[in-house]
Design an enzyme around this catalytic site. Structure first.
Site, PDB file in Angstrom:
ATOM      1  N   GLY A 100     -13.015 -66.772 -20.362  1.00  0.00           N
ATOM      2  CA  GLY A 100     -13.012 -66.185 -21.903  1.00  0.00           C
ATOM      3  C   GLY A 100     -12.925 -64.604 -21.630  1.00  0.00           C
ATOM      4  O   GLY A 100     -12.590 -64.085 -20.869  1.00  0.00           O
TER       5      GLY A 100
ATOM      6  N   CYS B  59     -10.468 -73.120  -7.382  1.00  0.00           N
ATOM      7  CA  CYS B  59     -11.543 -73.694  -8.139  1.00  0.00           C
ATOM      8  C   CYS B  59     -12.963 -73.343  -7.764  1.00  0.00           C
ATOM      9  O   CYS B  59     -13.300 -73.796  -6.467  1.00  0.00           O
ATOM     10  CB  CYS B  59     -11.498 -75.060  -8.450  1.00  0.00           C
ATOM     11  SG  CYS B  59     -12.639 -75.760  -9.589  1.00  0.00           S
TER      12      CYS B  59
ATOM     13  N   SER C 238      -4.508 -74.807 -16.747  1.00  0.00           N
ATOM     14  CA  SER C 238      -4.920 -76.131 -16.224  1.00  0.00           C
ATOM     15  C   SER C 238      -6.347 -76.709 -16.719  1.00  0.00           C
ATOM     16  O   SER C 238      -7.289 -75.872 -16.696  1.00  0.00           O
ATOM     17  CB  SER C 238      -4.767 -76.174 -14.941  1.00  0.00           C
ATOM     18  OG  SER C 238      -5.334 -77.415 -14.204  1.00  0.00           O
TER      19      SER C 238
END
Length: 300
Positions: free
Chosen positions: A218, A131, A18
């Site tokens: 990452g 989040c 997302s």
């Protein structure tokens, strides 16, 4: 490589994370060719909230040695703007549409779920309770009891598949996954970004990011993702969408072999917009060479 994820029929295991792939912008850039060669087997929207959000003040990004810290802050048009402007465009994609939603309270989340459930263009819902840039989301996802109460509140409001995106910034992620499962979640997804801080390059005592802190993604988080997916897979029976630092088909295979049913690609799509397709092909080649990966995919 076809599979079933929480009732969704997918052509292959690779989804997007997302907020990491703007399908509407990609369609403007690549035209209808995007519809015939879409890089993912399902599309997960960026997070929507009840009211529009501007997001965090800039700077919003900081590059690290092995990844990226973002402090975007969930900018979006709000529920009405999403339904009126984004949904008609996203509904044209040739894959199932999963809408990611987030609220600061159980009542807000319930209102979002009810509105999403009413739209037949949307195939599934992903609840963002993880989040690290929005405090209320972290609080809900980090407390298994609160998470179970919230999921239990919204589960009766929709017959669509309900995926809960877990926070990695919690003391017991498997407990949170178990709570989501107990409350009726059809699947869980993990990991989201890890809370991180970037000092200002010229004023070390000040943060670089406008939001103060942000979320690390990452390659730097890949080992954490593997550990958490493996731990959650040992705790729950529902499907898992694994993500975190996936750059190659081998990385995707590692998550599948750790217990994931499907894999989401995130930060790598910023570097390579066709990463989803490339990783899918690399994974297919691994299927052809070894039956181990095929056996690792659980068709749930």
């Amino acid at each position: 490589m076809a599979l079933t994820l929480a009732g969704l029929e997918l052509a292959h295991p690779i989804l997007n994370g997302s907020g990491t792939y703007d399908a509407i912008a990609a369609r403007r850039a690549f035209g209808d060719a995007l519809l015939t060669a879409f890089p993912f087997s399902a599309f997960v929207s960026k997070t929507i909230t009840l009211e529009p959000r501007d997001g965090n003040p800039p700077p919003r990004l900081f590059e690290t040695a092995a990844g990226m810290i973002n402090s975007i802050g969930l900018p979006n048009k709000g529920l009405e703007g999403y339904l009126a402007h984004d949904l008609p465009e996203l509904a044209r994609l040739p894959v199932p549409l999963i809408t990611n939603a987030m609220g600061a309270t159980a009542s807000e989340i319930a209102a979002l779920v009810e509105a999403i459930d009413a739209r037949e263009e949307i195939d599934a819902i992903e609840l963002n309770v993880s989040c690290p840039n929005v405090k209320t989301g972290l609080d809900i996802g980090a407390d298994p009891r609160e998470l179970e109460a919230v999921v239990g509140r919204v589960r009766p409001l929709t017959a669509k598949p309900l995926i809960v995106k877990l926070t990695p910034n919690a003391s017991d992620v498997p407990a949170a996954a178990s709570a989501a499962e107990a409350a009726g979640a059809d699947a869980v997804s993990l990991i989201n970004t890890l809370r991180a801080y970037a000092p200002h390059p010229r004023h070390a005592a000040r943060p670089w990011l406008g939001g103060g802190t942000g979320g690390l993604s990452g390659p730097a988080v890949r080992a954490v993702a593997l550990a958490q997916v493996r731990a959650v897979a040992a705790r729950v029976a529902i499907p898992i969408v694994g993500m975190g630092g996936v750059q190659t088909g081998r990385h995707a295979a590692d998550l599948l072999e750790s217990g994931a049913t499907a894999v989401a690609v995130g930060t790598e799509s910023f570097r390579d917009p066709a990463a989803g397709t490339r990783i899918q092909h690399e994974l297919h080649d691994l299927f052809a060479k070894s039956g181990n990966i095929a056996r690792a995919i659980r068709d749930v």
